[in-house]
Each structure stands twice: as structure tokens, then as C-alpha cells.
Design a protein around this motif. Sequence first.
Motif, PDB file in Angstrom:
ATOM      1  N   VAL A 246       0.743  -1.066  -0.105  1.00  0.00           N
ATOM      2  CA  VAL A 246      -0.171   0.126  -0.142  1.00  0.00           C
ATOM      3  C   VAL A 246       0.817   1.148  -0.009  1.00  0.00           C
ATOM      4  N   VAL A 247       0.484   2.155  -0.845  1.00  0.00           N
ATOM      5  CA  VAL A 247       1.324   3.418  -1.178  1.00  0.00           C
ATOM      6  C   VAL A 247       0.116   4.368  -0.259  1.00  0.00           C
ATOM      7  N   HIS A 248       0.739   4.993   0.881  1.00  0.00           N
ATOM      8  CA  HIS A 248      -0.070   6.161   1.456  1.00  0.00           C
ATOM      9  C   HIS A 248       0.109   7.490   1.094  1.00  0.00           C
ATOM     10  N   HIS A 249      -0.757   8.211   0.545  1.00  0.00           N
ATOM     11  CA  HIS A 249      -0.543   9.492   0.343  1.00  0.00           C
ATOM     12  C   HIS A 249      -1.402  10.618   0.815  1.00  0.00           C
ATOM     13  N   ARG A 250      -1.375  11.733   0.949  1.00  0.00           N
ATOM     14  CA  ARG A 250      -2.205  12.692   1.638  1.00  0.00           C
ATOM     15  C   ARG A 250      -3.305  13.098   0.785  1.00  0.00           C
ATOM     16  N   GLY A 251      -2.996  12.824  -0.596  1.00  0.00           N
ATOM     17  CA  GLY A 251      -4.220  13.227  -1.580  1.00  0.00           C
ATOM     18  C   GLY A 251      -3.977  14.655  -2.022  1.00  0.00           C
ATOM     19  N   GLY A 252      -4.504  15.139  -2.831  1.00  0.00           N
ATOM     20  CA  GLY A 252      -4.422  16.313  -3.547  1.00  0.00           C
ATOM     21  C   GLY A 252      -5.634  17.061  -4.246  1.00  0.00           C
ATOM     22  N   VAL A 253      -5.453  18.263  -4.697  1.00  0.00           N
ATOM     23  CA  VAL A 253      -6.575  19.218  -5.269  1.00  0.00           C
ATOM     24  C   VAL A 253      -6.120  19.247  -6.680  1.00  0.00           C
ATOM     25  N   CYS A 254      -7.110  19.409  -7.742  1.00  0.00           N
ATOM     26  CA  CYS A 254      -6.989  19.555  -9.053  1.00  0.00           C
ATOM     27  C   CYS A 254      -8.043  20.585  -9.547  1.00  0.00           C
ATOM     28  N   ILE A 255      -7.661  21.529 -10.254  1.00  0.00           N
ATOM     29  CA  ILE A 255      -8.498  22.590 -10.607  1.00  0.00           C
ATOM     30  C   ILE A 255      -8.882  22.884 -12.158  1.00  0.00           C
ATOM     31  N   LEU A 256     -10.039  22.811 -12.559  1.00  0.00           N
ATOM     32  CA  LEU A 256     -10.490  23.115 -13.724  1.00  0.00           C
ATOM     33  C   LEU A 256     -10.821  24.415 -13.867  1.00  0.00           C
ATOM     34  N   ALA A 257     -10.343  25.226 -14.961  1.00  0.00           N
ATOM     35  CA  ALA A 257     -10.262  26.557 -15.117  1.00  0.00           C
ATOM     36  C   ALA A 257     -10.712  27.020 -16.595  1.00  0.00           C
ATOM     37  N   ILE A 258     -11.667  27.567 -16.826  1.00  0.00           N
ATOM     38  CA  ILE A 258     -11.842  27.866 -18.136  1.00  0.00           C
ATOM     39  C   ILE A 258     -11.793  29.266 -18.216  1.00  0.00           C
ATOM     40  N   GLU A 259     -11.021  29.924 -19.332  1.00  0.00           N
ATOM     41  CA  GLU A 259     -10.852  31.043 -19.510  1.00  0.00           C
ATOM     42  C   GLU A 259     -10.967  31.738 -20.925  1.00  0.00           C
ATOM     43  N   ASP A 260     -11.753  32.431 -21.444  1.00  0.00           N
ATOM     44  CA  ASP A 260     -12.036  32.569 -22.873  1.00  0.00           C
ATOM     45  C   ASP A 260     -12.378  31.670 -23.730  1.00  0.00           C
TER      46      ASP A 260
ATOM     47  N   GLY B  24      -2.025  19.879  -7.258  1.00  0.00           N
ATOM     48  CA  GLY B  24      -0.822  19.655  -6.315  1.00  0.00           C
ATOM     49  C   GLY B  24      -1.304  18.914  -5.057  1.00  0.00           C
ATOM     50  N   LYS B  25      -0.242  18.459  -4.475  1.00  0.00           N
ATOM     51  CA  LYS B  25      -0.476  17.408  -3.177  1.00  0.00           C
ATOM     52  C   LYS B  25      -1.036  18.467  -1.931  1.00  0.00           C
ATOM     53  N   LEU B  26      -1.773  17.770  -1.085  1.00  0.00           N
ATOM     54  CA  LEU B  26      -2.307  18.422   0.093  1.00  0.00           C
ATOM     55  C   LEU B  26      -0.931  18.421   1.199  1.00  0.00           C
ATOM     56  N   GLU B  27      -0.684  19.475   1.791  1.00  0.00           N
ATOM     57  CA  GLU B  27       0.358  19.714   2.606  1.00  0.00           C
ATOM     58  C   GLU B  27      -0.268  18.803   3.988  1.00  0.00           C
ATOM     59  N   LYS B  28       0.817  18.438   4.923  1.00  0.00           N
ATOM     60  CA  LYS B  28       0.010  17.622   5.903  1.00  0.00           C
ATOM     61  C   LYS B  28      -0.605  18.669   6.873  1.00  0.00           C
ATOM     62  N   GLY B  29      -1.970  18.117   7.157  1.00  0.00           N
ATOM     63  CA  GLY B  29      -3.057  19.111   7.950  1.00  0.00           C
ATOM     64  C   GLY B  29      -3.672  19.794   7.237  1.00  0.00           C
ATOM     65  N   GLU B  30      -3.472  20.334   5.888  1.00  0.00           N
ATOM     66  CA  GLU B  30      -3.809  21.130   5.135  1.00  0.00           C
ATOM     67  C   GLU B  30      -5.118  20.867   4.570  1.00  0.00           C
ATOM     68  N   ASP B  31      -6.195  22.018   4.868  1.00  0.00           N
ATOM     69  CA  ASP B  31      -7.540  21.654   4.345  1.00  0.00           C
ATOM     70  C   ASP B  31      -7.599  21.853   2.896  1.00  0.00           C
ATOM     71  N   ARG B  32      -8.424  20.738   2.182  1.00  0.00           N
ATOM     72  CA  ARG B  32      -8.587  20.777   0.657  1.00  0.00           C
ATOM     73  C   ARG B  32      -9.013  21.896   0.247  1.00  0.00           C
ATOM     74  N   ASN B  33     -10.229  22.537   0.739  1.00  0.00           N
ATOM     75  CA  ASN B  33     -10.870  23.722   0.307  1.00  0.00           C
ATOM     76  C   ASN B  33      -9.991  24.902   0.693  1.00  0.00           C
ATOM     77  N   GLU B  34      -8.995  24.945   0.993  1.00  0.00           N
ATOM     78  CA  GLU B  34      -8.031  26.015   1.209  1.00  0.00           C
ATOM     79  C   GLU B  34      -6.847  25.569  -0.029  1.00  0.00           C
ATOM     80  N   ALA B  35      -6.436  24.462   0.167  1.00  0.00           N
ATOM     81  CA  ALA B  35      -5.333  23.986  -1.086  1.00  0.00           C
ATOM     82  C   ALA B  35      -5.648  24.288  -2.321  1.00  0.00           C
ATOM     83  N   CYS B  36      -6.701  24.405  -2.836  1.00  0.00           N
ATOM     84  CA  CYS B  36      -7.392  24.550  -4.307  1.00  0.00           C
ATOM     85  C   CYS B  36      -7.043  26.033  -4.506  1.00  0.00           C
TER      86      CYS B  36
END
Length: 177
Positions: free
Chosen positions: A35-49, A72-84
Motif C-alpha cells: 500500500v502506498v499511503h498519500h495525503r491526496g491532492g487537489v486539481c482545478i478546472l479553469a476555463i478562460e475565454d 498539487g498535493k495536500l500539505e500535512k494537515g491542510e484543508d483541501r478547500n484552502e489548498a485548491c
Amino acid sequence: MEKKLKSETVFDGNVIHVTYDDIELEDGRKAKREVVHHRGGVCILAIEDGCILLVKQYRYPHGCDTLEIPAGKLEKGEDRNEACFREFEEETDRRAKTMHFILQLLPTPGYSSEVDYLYEAIDFKHVDDSKPADDDEFLKVIKVPLEQAYQMVLKGEIVDAKTQIAILYAYTKKKSL
């Protein structure tokens, strides 16, 4: 359900933690899991013009450049709603007023605990005082028309799974309007 009986740490790094686990299967037989344990991450869809914002970067494990949505990956203890917000600004020099949560995805559920969270950046603008990208990242922001990005997914030119999901989501959303 599989039940963990014993877990041994094989590797403990900055990004991943790897264990070798003894488990009991639902029929009572014993098996092993890596098992590879990972803190997870956020990814952002952005449409411009009418274009999707993609980041071109070299990916060492595959030995090539990829086109990906900002992520990008979540930092230790970081909230995903702020990390994005942080990741979007670091990778694109753009600041969003709002992030709309779309869905969560499991990029490699067979051996990794990683969960990624896909957001859509809403009402964003280019900023000069943005947070810098990580020192080991060399990124180039590329704007690709959504229709072209969709075709690139279908032709296998965009191979990153989170990016494929985001493009297919945006394309389907646009077509249903």
C-alpha cells in the motif's frame, strides 16, 4: 471486507509512505497487500475565454512532458478547500474568488490511498503578486480551446487521468447548456 492483521513500513518519504500488510480475506484466507499511503491532492478546472488552462510540465517517472490541469498535493494537515486556492495561484498566477467542488477521484485504488479532489475555479484573474510554484517545478501555462482539448483526449494526446476527467466534465457541461 478485508481485515488488516499486520502492517510493516517499507518506506517513509516526503510524499509517500509504503506499507506491506498482512490481511485476512472475507473467506478467511490470508493475503498480502502493498500500500502506498498519500495525503491526496487537489486539481482545478479553469476555463478562460473558452479555453481550458493546462500546465505543461516534465514528469520524471514517465520521462516526458504532460499537459495537466493545475494540481498539487495536500500539505500535512491542510484543508483541501484552502489548498485548491493555493495550488491554482502557484501554478497559474491567477487568483480565484470561488472554487466549486465537483467530485473526488481515486487515481490508483488498487494500491494507493490517494484521493484527489476536483474543483472548478470561478471568477478568477491574473495577479502579479502570486505565490511562487515549488522550486523543483518548471511550469508553462497553456490555454487550449475546450473543443480542441476534448479532441486531444480522444486522440490520446492528453494522457493524465485527472485532466481527462476534467475536460470530459467541462465538455459535457458545455454541450448540455
